[in-house]
Design a protein around this motif. Sequence first.
Motif, short mmCIF file in Angstrom:
data_model
loop_
_atom_site.label_atom_id
_atom_site.label_comp_id
_atom_site.label_asym_id
_atom_site.label_seq_id
_atom_site.Cartn_x
_atom_site.Cartn_y
_atom_site.Cartn_z
N GLU A 1 1.18 -1.11 -0.16
CA GLU A 1 0.06 -0.01 0.00
C GLU A 1 0.84 0.78 0.16
OE1 GLU A 1 -3.71 1.88 2.31
OE2 GLU A 1 -2.51 -0.27 3.05
N LEU A 2 1.90 1.38 0.79
CA LEU A 2 3.02 2.60 0.93
C LEU A 2 3.50 2.31 -0.54
CD1 LEU A 2 4.87 4.68 2.30
CD2 LEU A 2 6.41 2.92 3.27
N MET A 3 4.17 1.17 -1.47
CA MET A 3 5.02 1.73 -2.52
C MET A 3 3.68 2.60 -3.45
SD MET A 3 6.91 -2.10 -2.27
CE MET A 3 8.10 -1.12 -3.60
N LEU A 4 2.27 1.93 -3.48
CA LEU A 4 2.13 1.76 -4.78
C LEU A 4 1.41 3.20 -4.96
CD1 LEU A 4 -0.67 -0.80 -4.83
CD2 LEU A 4 1.14 -0.53 -6.39
N GLU A 5 1.15 3.56 -3.32
CA GLU A 5 0.96 5.07 -3.19
C GLU A 5 1.64 6.15 -3.13
OE1 GLU A 5 -2.05 6.81 -0.15
OE2 GLU A 5 -0.31 6.67 0.86
N HIS A 6 3.42 5.66 -3.17
CA HIS A 6 4.50 6.41 -3.58
C HIS A 6 4.36 6.83 -4.57
CE1 HIS A 6 8.35 8.73 -2.91
NE2 HIS A 6 8.77 7.37 -4.22
N ALA A 7 4.31 5.37 -5.67
CA ALA A 7 4.45 5.60 -7.05
C ALA A 7 3.87 6.43 -7.96
CB ALA A 7 4.60 3.93 -8.12
N GLN A 8 2.20 6.32 -7.46
CA GLN A 8 1.01 7.27 -7.57
C GLN A 8 1.79 8.81 -7.43
OE1 GLN A 8 -1.51 5.57 -5.79
NE2 GLN A 8 -1.82 3.54 -6.94
N MET A 9 1.59 8.63 -6.14
CA MET A 9 2.20 10.08 -6.12
C MET A 9 3.22 10.79 -6.87
SD MET A 9 4.83 12.81 -4.44
CE MET A 9 5.86 11.17 -4.03
N GLU A 10 3.96 10.10 -7.66
CA GLU A 10 5.23 10.33 -8.36
C GLU A 10 4.91 10.77 -9.38
OE1 GLU A 10 9.74 8.57 -6.56
OE2 GLU A 10 7.92 7.62 -7.80
N GLU A 11 3.40 9.56 -10.22
CA GLU A 11 2.72 9.81 -11.45
C GLU A 11 1.65 10.57 -11.61
OE1 GLU A 11 1.63 5.85 -11.78
OE2 GLU A 11 3.19 4.82 -11.57
N ARG A 12 1.21 11.33 -10.67
CA ARG A 12 0.67 12.97 -10.28
C ARG A 12 0.57 13.53 -10.44
NH1 ARG A 12 -3.56 11.18 -6.64
NH2 ARG A 12 -4.43 14.32 -6.61
N LEU A 13 1.64 13.69 -10.26
CA LEU A 13 2.68 14.87 -9.42
C LEU A 13 4.08 15.19 -10.38
CD1 LEU A 13 1.34 15.49 -5.72
CD2 LEU A 13 0.94 16.42 -7.49
N VAL A 14 4.91 14.66 -9.59
CA VAL A 14 6.88 15.29 -10.23
C VAL A 14 6.75 14.55 -11.99
CG1 VAL A 14 9.01 14.08 -10.11
CG2 VAL A 14 7.44 14.17 -7.86
N PHE A 15 6.58 13.36 -12.04
CA PHE A 15 6.40 12.90 -13.38
C PHE A 15 6.07 13.94 -13.96
CE2 PHE A 15 7.14 8.25 -12.76
CZ PHE A 15 8.44 8.92 -11.92
N PRO A 16 4.61 14.69 -14.52
CA PRO A 16 3.90 15.55 -15.39
C PRO A 16 4.62 17.25 -15.13
CG PRO A 16 2.48 14.69 -14.03
CD PRO A 16 3.89 14.06 -13.23
N THR A 17 4.97 17.83 -14.02
CA THR A 17 5.86 18.97 -13.91
C THR A 17 7.06 18.77 -15.30
OG1 THR A 17 4.89 19.07 -11.48
CG2 THR A 17 6.82 20.49 -11.95
N LEU A 18 7.95 17.57 -14.60
CA LEU A 18 9.53 17.51 -15.39
C LEU A 18 9.02 16.97 -17.08
CD1 LEU A 18 10.98 14.80 -13.49
CD2 LEU A 18 11.63 17.03 -13.50
N GLU A 19 7.76 16.16 -16.90
CA GLU A 19 7.61 16.65 -19.24
C GLU A 19 7.06 18.12 -19.04
OE1 GLU A 19 4.69 13.61 -18.43
OE2 GLU A 19 6.33 12.16 -19.42
N ARG A 20 6.37 18.60 -18.69
CA ARG A 20 5.57 20.36 -18.04
C ARG A 20 6.59 20.90 -18.61
NH1 ARG A 20 1.98 20.14 -15.65
NH2 ARG A 20 2.88 20.96 -13.96
N ILE A 21 7.66 21.08 -17.94
CA ILE A 21 8.44 22.11 -16.93
C ILE A 21 9.81 21.72 -18.18
CG2 ILE A 21 9.73 24.07 -15.86
CD1 ILE A 21 7.32 23.21 -14.23
N MET A 22 10.24 20.95 -17.61
CA MET A 22 12.00 20.52 -18.37
C MET A 22 11.95 19.50 -19.93
SD MET A 22 13.59 22.04 -16.09
CE MET A 22 15.18 21.45 -15.75
N HIS A 23 11.42 20.28 -21.18
CA HIS A 23 11.88 18.78 -21.35
C HIS A 23 13.13 17.70 -21.77
CE1 HIS A 23 8.64 21.06 -22.98
NE2 HIS A 23 9.25 22.04 -23.17
#
Length: 347
Positions: free
Chosen positions: A166-188
Amino acid sequence: MGNCGSSKPCRPSPTPPEKPALVVRLYGSDSCPIAWRIRISLLYKGVAVQFLPSDSPIIRGPLLRCGADVMTGSAYELLQYVDSRFPRPPEVATDGVGKDTEVALAVAARLQHRSVERHVDGMVRRAAEMAEKGGGKRKTTMTTMTAMTAVAERSGIARWYGELVELMLEHAQMEERLVFPTLERIMHRGVREVALANEQHARDLPMMNGIKEDIKSLMAMEVGTSLYQEGLQNLVFRLKTLQEHCKEHFQEEERELLPLFEAACRARREERDNSRWLEQMMGAMGATHSHLFPFFMAGLLPQEAMQYVDLVCRWIKDSQRVVSMLRSLTVPWEEEHTRRPLFATVP
C-alpha cells in the motif's frame, strides 16, 4: 537495533530511561500541533512524559516542566531545550529542514524511499529466518508450540507485506500524478528519465502482485511440509529480487529525477506560488499520512524520522490532520506500556 526482521513492521529496541525518578510534565491544548510535537520528541528520547491537557488563556502555547525548570516559547525553542536537557540522539530541533519548497519536496521523497527500502530489507531477513529455522521440518518432529509460532509468523509477514505494498503503490502514484507531469511540462530534457521511471513502475507491479500471490499460497500450505519449505524459499528469492529493483530504482530517481524536479520547481516559482506543493504531495498520499503513518515512520532512522515530523508540521496547514498524525505515533507506546523510542533504529 530494531527487530525489523520480525513478523511485525520494524519495531524499536527498548531504551533505558534517562533517570527513573524524572517525569516531564507537558501542559498544552490537546488540539495543539506544537504540544504533540514536543510530546513525540520526549517519547522518542525515552523520557517519561505526563501530558496534561490545558487550555489556559494565560499561557500561550505549550508549557514544559522538567524538575525545577519551567519552559515556554516557540516550537524550536522548546525542542532546543529538550535536546540540551536530554542529549541522547537524535537532535529533535530540526529548524531549517526543508524551508525551501524544492528542498522539502526532495527531502520528503528521499525519506519515503528510505522507509520502503528498510521495510523490504526487513521482510527479506525475516523470510530468510523463517526458511532457515524450521520451514522444512517434518510435521512429526514439530511441537505444537513450534507450529503455532510458524503460523503466527506467516500471518505477520502477510500483514507486513500488505501495508508495504500500500505504501509503495501510493508513493509511485504520487510521483506519476505530481512529479513526472511537472518534469514533462517544464523540463523537456527530463522526458527520457520520466519514461524510464514509468517503465520501472510498470515492471515492478507484476512482481509485487506475484509476491502477494506467493504469500497467499503459503497461507494455505501445511506448516512443516516440504511444499511449505519450497514456498518459503521461493518467497525469499522473490523478495530479494524486489529488494534489488527498489534500490536500483530509488538510486536512479535520486541521481537523475529529483535534481531535475528541484530545478523544475525553481522554474515554476517564477510562474506561481510553490508554497502548497509539499502539502499536495502529502495529500496525494492519504493512506501513508493517515492509518499507515506509524508503519511508514517505523522504517526511518532517528534523525530521518524527526526530519519528516518537521516537514509534516511545517507544510501541512490542516492542524487537526497534523495532530491526528502525531497522535497515531503514540499509540504503540501507550499500548505496550513501556518507554521506548517511537521510530526504528534499523541498519
